[in-house]
Design a protein around this motif. Structure first.
Motif, mmCIF file in Angstrom:
data_model
loop_
_atom_site.group_PDB
_atom_site.id
_atom_site.type_symbol
_atom_site.label_atom_id
_atom_site.label_comp_id
_atom_site.label_asym_id
_atom_site.label_seq_id
_atom_site.Cartn_x
_atom_site.Cartn_y
_atom_site.Cartn_z
ATOM 1 N N HIS A 249 24.980 38.674 14.710
ATOM 2 C CA HIS A 249 26.443 38.753 14.643
ATOM 3 C C HIS A 249 27.051 37.361 14.476
ATOM 4 O O HIS A 249 27.946 37.155 13.637
ATOM 5 C CB HIS A 249 26.966 39.418 15.909
ATOM 6 C CG HIS A 249 28.465 39.493 15.978
ATOM 7 N ND1 HIS A 249 29.212 40.252 15.095
ATOM 8 C CD2 HIS A 249 29.344 38.875 16.814
ATOM 9 C CE1 HIS A 249 30.498 40.114 15.382
ATOM 10 N NE2 HIS A 249 30.610 39.282 16.434
ATOM 11 N N LEU A 253 29.114 35.851 11.295
ATOM 12 C CA LEU A 253 30.448 35.258 11.418
ATOM 13 C C LEU A 253 30.497 33.862 10.824
ATOM 14 O O LEU A 253 31.476 33.466 10.186
ATOM 15 C CB LEU A 253 30.865 35.212 12.892
ATOM 16 C CG LEU A 253 31.215 36.539 13.557
ATOM 17 C CD1 LEU A 253 31.531 36.324 15.034
ATOM 18 C CD2 LEU A 253 32.400 37.204 12.856
ATOM 19 N N SER A 254 29.400 33.094 11.045
ATOM 20 C CA SER A 254 29.386 31.737 10.498
ATOM 21 C C SER A 254 29.390 31.750 8.977
ATOM 22 O O SER A 254 29.979 30.883 8.326
ATOM 23 C CB SER A 254 28.169 30.975 11.024
ATOM 24 O OG SER A 254 26.975 31.551 10.516
ATOM 25 N N SER A 256 30.727 34.181 7.066
ATOM 26 C CA SER A 256 32.006 34.695 6.577
ATOM 27 C C SER A 256 33.069 33.611 6.570
ATOM 28 O O SER A 256 33.977 33.622 5.759
ATOM 29 C CB SER A 256 32.464 35.880 7.420
ATOM 30 O OG SER A 256 32.704 35.437 8.754
ATOM 31 N N LYS A 257 32.955 32.629 7.459
ATOM 32 C CA LYS A 257 33.908 31.528 7.486
ATOM 33 C C LYS A 257 33.698 30.562 6.335
ATOM 34 O O LYS A 257 34.619 29.880 5.896
ATOM 35 C CB LYS A 257 33.797 30.785 8.814
ATOM 36 C CG LYS A 257 34.277 31.593 9.996
ATOM 37 C CD LYS A 257 34.108 30.801 11.275
ATOM 38 C CE LYS A 257 34.561 31.633 12.471
ATOM 39 N NZ LYS A 257 34.375 30.892 13.756
#
Length: 694
Positions: A249, A253-254, A256-257
């Motif tokens: 997860h 997230l890393s 997607s940034k």
């Protein structure tokens, strides 16, 4: 791929704590309950050999002994009858030892199955022993038969992989039914063995005498067959999945940034090595509130739980968590145990059993090694003057200097400070004796003063008589420096005053004796001794004889004066308040000089005892000095052989006895004549007696 290969060798993560925590936990557990005579059972393989080697090394460091070592087979074959009889006989031999009540078992499931079989064939159906099992043993998997009685393992303490309760997991297990969704071979086999029925085949191809009704529930099974709680293994898998899920997860997230536009819901291919950073830095709370993280050794490190096994007659069991090892609590402890939660077997339900080579050495005794094993010993009473206040003491110890051991030698009591006081019979009697002789001396002095012009008083130098009586008065007062608690002043004056006063008294006696001899020799015609007649000779004798002890005492007081002291070593139960002489050599030097004077006086008086003269004192001085010398000759060995306040009493008695000897032998005959026979105390009587002697 190159990066993946670089980290491939270090990509193994542990969701179970290091096995070393189990070794520490076993040692902590044994020491906590005082079990030092322990049986070891392990699988007969390389793993069991490593366990025994490691544990016996720890035993040696912690003063625990292995009473026996039993190796159990680890293969799955059914043993032959002869082999089974041998194993059962060996098992029964160690099991029947009443001294060994704690047994440590290490191995896999097969090891405990062999052990159970051996105990069954050995006829063991009860126990008052405590089994300690390692986390490798899955107790619920050891069942051989549904009807096998496992109460023999009641109260077992198990080191289990740490786990927590999950209500959702129990609810999931309770709702499992033999439906189409679960119709795999493993489930069908397990359900058939557990409930004694066959799961119906939906195709109808199987025939069975007894089909499962569908109402069966896993919660109805005894614990020995199936556990409804989340075990340590399941909890470890849960945490592992939880950790990987969160790592994925965070990775997602890393990514997607970093991307401005995310292409639909397409998850790019993730290589395993990409998770390392996120797993190593992972630290979060799971749904049960515990922290999930890996240490520098890539271990989740949640430690081990200590489980107490409660087994019921229907083979169901209940696991009670009674402790934990490997994780520090709020107080920094890595070993936690709750004794009140532990349920022991049978008659030892309330008090944990002992596992000792011999009984504890009670307070007042110490251990004495017996044989090669240091866990086996005899109990011997502490030597005199020492105590032991705890059980199983290696060596007794001395009480503090101001305390003494009681008769049982298990406790120290405060010592009482003792000294010769005015409140005890001995002190009262000595003080009363001193007052009596002092009063008697005053009376003699009064009588002599009232009859100072009578011939018997004037016969042997009246001034010397007064000087002797005054010195005797001081002699009878000196005991009051010895009675009572010693202080700085009394200690400073005690021995020097005694030495000077007695030397003065003996000097007066010596002067009297020499005066008698000189007076007799001066009466001879043409004698040159006439010039020595008069007071000059007596003053010279007294001053010269008494000045020597004065000088000795002055030196004594300057270099090493007496001082008060508390003697804690001489007497076992008392502290003696005493006066230390300071310089023992000076004390005996003064005493020796006084003895030398008394011997000289005795010798001169003995030689002059038959001189023809009226009221010749030489006879009386001979007797008085005989008493005086006898008293002080017996004083030295008596003084050295006594202890405490009785040393002071001996010295006071010697002072009173020797002074009373001088007073009685020299002055009592004269007082008798002065008071009761006054007709003999006249000049005519003196002349008549002289003529009769000629």
């Amino acid at each position: 791929m190159q990066r993946s290969n670089a980290v491939e060798g270090s990509s193994f993560y542990h969701t179970v704590s290091n096995e070393g925590h189990q070794y520490s936990g076993i040692i902590y557990l044994l020491k906590h309950f005082g079990w030092i005579w322990v049986g070891l059972l392990a699988g007969d393989d390389e793993s069991g050999e490593r366990f025994l080697k490691k544990l016996e090394s720890l035993f040696l460091q912690n003063k625990i002994c292995s009473a026996f070592v039993q190796r159990m087979p680890v293969d799955s074959r059914f043993p032959e009858l002869d082999e089974l009889n041998t194993i059962s006989a060996n098992t029964n031999e160690f099991y029947s030892d009443p001294k060994v009540n704690s047994l440590v078992v290490y191995g896999e499931t097969l090891t405990i199955m062999w052990l159970s079989t051996a105990l069954f064939f050995a006829g063991v159906n009860y126990t008052e022993k405590v089994w300690i099992m390692t986390g490798q043993i899955d107790f619920a998997s050891t069942v051989i038969s549904r009807d096998w009685k496992y109460e023999i393992f009641q109260g077992t303490l198990i080191f289990a992989i740490h786990s927590n309760e999950h209500e959702e997991f129990q609810s999931y297990l309770q709702n499992i039914k033999p439906t189409k969704a679960h119709l795999d071979d493993f489930f069908k086999e397990f359900w058939a063995q557990a409930f004694g029925c066959s799961v119906p085949d939906p195709k109808g191809l199987e025939e069975s005498r007894k089909f499962c009704s569908g109402t069966e529930s896993l919660r109805d099974l005894p614990g020995i067959l199936f556990e409804m709680v989340m075990t340590g293994h399941s909890y470890s898998i849960y945490n592992a999945v939880f950790a990987v899920a969160h790592a994925l997860h965070i990775l997602d997230l890393s990514r997607s940034k970093q991307k401005a536009v995310r292409i639909a819901r397409h998850l790019e291919e993730i290589n395993p090595w990409q998770l390392h950073h996120f797993l190593q830095t992972l630290s979060l709370n799971s749904t049960d509130g515990e922290t999930v993280s890996f240490n520098e050794n890539k271990e989740m490190g949640s430690g081990f739980d200590i489980i107490n096994l409660h087994i019921f007659s229907n083979n169901s069991f209940h696991k009670v968590k009674v402790g934990r090892i490997g994780i520090k609590d709020s107080q920094g402890k890595t070993f936690i145990i709750e004794d009140d939660k532990i349920k022991w077997h049978g008659s030892i339900n309330k008090v944990h059993p002992l596992s000792l080579c011999n009984s504890y050495c009670q307070p007042g005794y110490q251990k004495k090694k017996k044989g090669e094993q240091f866990c086996c010993y005899d109990c011997v009473q502490c030597p005199e003057g020492k105590i032991s206040s705890e059980r199983d003491t290696e060596d007794c110890f001395k009480c503090p200097p101001d305390q003494y051991p009681n008769q049982e030698r298990d406790e120290c009591f405060p010592k009482m400070i003792v000294f010769l006081s005015y409140e005890e019979p001995l002190g009262i009697s000595l003080a009363a004796s001193a007052i009596f002789f002092f009063s008697a001396t005053i009376l003699v002095l009064k009588i002599f003063h009232l009859h100072k012009d009578s011939p018997i008083v004037k016969a042997n130098n009246r001034d010397l008589t007064y000087a002797l009586l005054l010195s005797l008065l001081l002699c009878f007062l000196s005991p009051f420096l010895f009675i009572g608690k010693p202080g700085v002043v009394t200690c400073f004056l005690r021995q020097p005053a005694f030495g000077i006063i007695f030397s003065l008294a003996v000097s007066c006696v010596l002067a009297k004796t020499i005066t008698v001899v000189v007076a007799f020799m001066a009466t001879k015609p043409g004698s040159s001794m006439r010039k020595w007649m008069g007071k000059r000779l007596t003053y010279l004798i007294v001053l010269s004889s008494s000045s020597i002890p004065v000088g000795l005492c002055a030196i004594w007081l300057m270099i090493s004066p007496p001082f008060p002291n508390l003697d804690m070593d001489t007497l076992a139960t008392e502290i003696v308040a005493e006066c230390k002489e300071g310089s023992v050599a000076m004390f005996y030097l003064v005493l020796g000089y006084m003895g030398l004077l008394s011997i000289i006086s005795f010798s001169v008086a003995f030689l002059a005892r038959k001189l023809p003269d009226s009221f010749n004192e030489a006879k009386f001085i001979t007797f008085s000095m005989l008493v005086f010398t006898s008293v002080w000759l017996s004083f030295v060995p008596t003084y050295l052989s006594t202890k405490g306040k009785y040393m002071v009493a001996v010295e006071i008695f010697s002072i009173l006895a020797s002074s009373a000897g001088l007073l009685g032998c020299i002055f009592f005959p004269k007082c008798f004549i002065i008071v009761l026979r006054p007709e003999l105390n006249n000049k005519e009587q003196l002349i008549r007696r002289k003529q009769m002697q000629k």
